[in-house]
Design an enzyme around this catalytic site. Sequence first.
Site, PDB file in Angstrom:
ATOM      1  N   CYS A  42       0.844  -1.193   0.000  1.00 54.73           N
ATOM      2  CA  CYS A  42       0.000   0.000   0.000  1.00 54.73           C
ATOM      3  C   CYS A  42       0.887   1.253   0.000  1.00 54.73           C
ATOM      4  O   CYS A  42       1.981   1.258   0.558  1.00 54.73           O
ATOM      5  CB  CYS A  42      -0.906   0.007   1.230  1.00 54.73           C
ATOM      6  SG  CYS A  42      -2.074   1.400   1.232  1.00 54.73           S
ATOM      7  N   ASP A  44       0.473   3.778   1.688  1.00 53.59           N
ATOM      8  CA  ASP A  44       0.427   4.381   3.022  1.00 53.59           C
ATOM      9  C   ASP A  44       1.837   4.680   3.554  1.00 53.59           C
ATOM     10  O   ASP A  44       2.697   3.805   3.569  1.00 53.59           O
ATOM     11  CB  ASP A  44      -0.306   3.417   3.980  1.00 53.59           C
ATOM     12  CG  ASP A  44      -0.695   4.093   5.276  1.00 53.59           C
ATOM     13  OD1 ASP A  44       0.208   4.614   5.978  1.00 53.59           O
ATOM     14  OD2 ASP A  44      -1.894   4.100   5.609  1.00 53.59           O
ATOM     15  N   ARG A  46       2.923   4.955   6.378  1.00 53.60           N
ATOM     16  CA  ARG A  46       3.321   4.276   7.618  1.00 53.60           C
ATOM     17  C   ARG A  46       3.821   2.852   7.384  1.00 53.60           C
ATOM     18  O   ARG A  46       4.144   2.147   8.333  1.00 53.60           O
ATOM     19  CB  ARG A  46       2.134   4.258   8.589  1.00 53.60           C
ATOM     20  CG  ARG A  46       1.655   5.649   8.976  1.00 53.60           C
ATOM     21  CD  ARG A  46       0.283   5.596   9.618  1.00 53.60           C
ATOM     22  NE  ARG A  46      -0.726   5.099   8.689  1.00 53.60           N
ATOM     23  CZ  ARG A  46      -2.009   4.888   9.007  1.00 53.60           C
ATOM     24  NH1 ARG A  46      -2.422   5.141  10.238  1.00 53.60           N
ATOM     25  NH2 ARG A  46      -2.862   4.439   8.100  1.00 53.60           N
ATOM     26  N   HIS A  98      -2.163  -3.906   5.011  1.00 49.65           N
ATOM     27  CA  HIS A  98      -2.008  -3.495   6.414  1.00 49.65           C
ATOM     28  C   HIS A  98      -3.374  -3.240   7.037  1.00 49.65           C
ATOM     29  O   HIS A  98      -4.287  -2.725   6.377  1.00 49.65           O
ATOM     30  CB  HIS A  98      -1.114  -2.254   6.536  1.00 49.65           C
ATOM     31  CG  HIS A  98      -1.694  -1.019   5.930  1.00 49.65           C
ATOM     32  ND1 HIS A  98      -2.284  -0.030   6.675  1.00 49.65           N
ATOM     33  CD2 HIS A  98      -1.808  -0.624   4.640  1.00 49.65           C
ATOM     34  CE1 HIS A  98      -2.716   0.926   5.872  1.00 49.65           C
ATOM     35  NE2 HIS A  98      -2.444   0.592   4.625  1.00 49.65           N
ATOM     36  N   CYS A 101      -6.273  -0.038   6.862  1.00 48.94           N
ATOM     37  CA  CYS A 101      -6.008   0.567   5.544  1.00 48.94           C
ATOM     38  C   CYS A 101      -7.112   1.566   5.168  1.00 48.94           C
ATOM     39  O   CYS A 101      -8.299   1.222   5.160  1.00 48.94           O
ATOM     40  CB  CYS A 101      -5.901  -0.522   4.484  1.00 48.94           C
ATOM     41  SG  CYS A 101      -5.478   0.109   2.842  1.00 48.94           S
TER      42      CYS A 101
HETATM   43 CO    CO Z   1      -3.493   1.270   2.994  1.00 48.01          CO
END
Ligand code: CO
Length: 216
Positions: A42, A44, A46, A98, A101
């Site tokens: 992803c 993302d 993090r 994750h 999400c």
């Molecule tokens: Co995500």
Amino acid sequence: MESYKRLLMANKAWAAEKLELQADYFDRLAEGQDPEFLWIGCSDSRVPPVDITHAGPGEIFEHRNIANLVVHTDFNLLSVLQYAVEYLGVRHIILCGHYGCGGVTAAMGSARLGLLNKWLRHIKDLYRVHRSEIDLYDTFEKRRDRLVEINVLEQVQNLVETSIVQGAWHKHQRPTIHGWVFSLETGLLKDLVRVEPGAHIDPVYRYDFDDPNGKD
Ligand code: CO
């Protein structure tokens, strides 16, 4: 100081530190790459693959998009996959989702998000198909995180269904495909599924590599 300047300063410090530890570090880096892993994850911020696995430059070839989807008409992902599998010869593909999400969360809702809705539609379809199981969970978070897992399993299947992966299995008996989920709460990766070369493929998705006229 403007925030972006911090990145440039940190980069100088990073490069200096690498040289201090190993004088020819960048000479060796510039020689070429031979990564063992392709990571599909992803976008993302993090979930940075190199950081959470303590890997370094040169170890992980990487493709990230919203909610770590493998879409069969996505030339971007397919190009990365082909290059990694056919030219770099990666031994492992890690498909990593994750918990928590935002993409999966959005796919479960009704907000009009423009182009994002088109992309997330793939997850809406998964929710519809698996709703009877997902809706057994008593909170939104649990339902969402089960859909995160189902999404990882589905994207692993999507990888197996590509002619790129099937061709590499046929010729080289690699790569192994892994489905992992990262927890933002513990920092740990959960090993959800592993598919070895030669694993059963539903005949609907299986390509015939004995046909000399076949095209990839
Ligand atoms: Co995500």
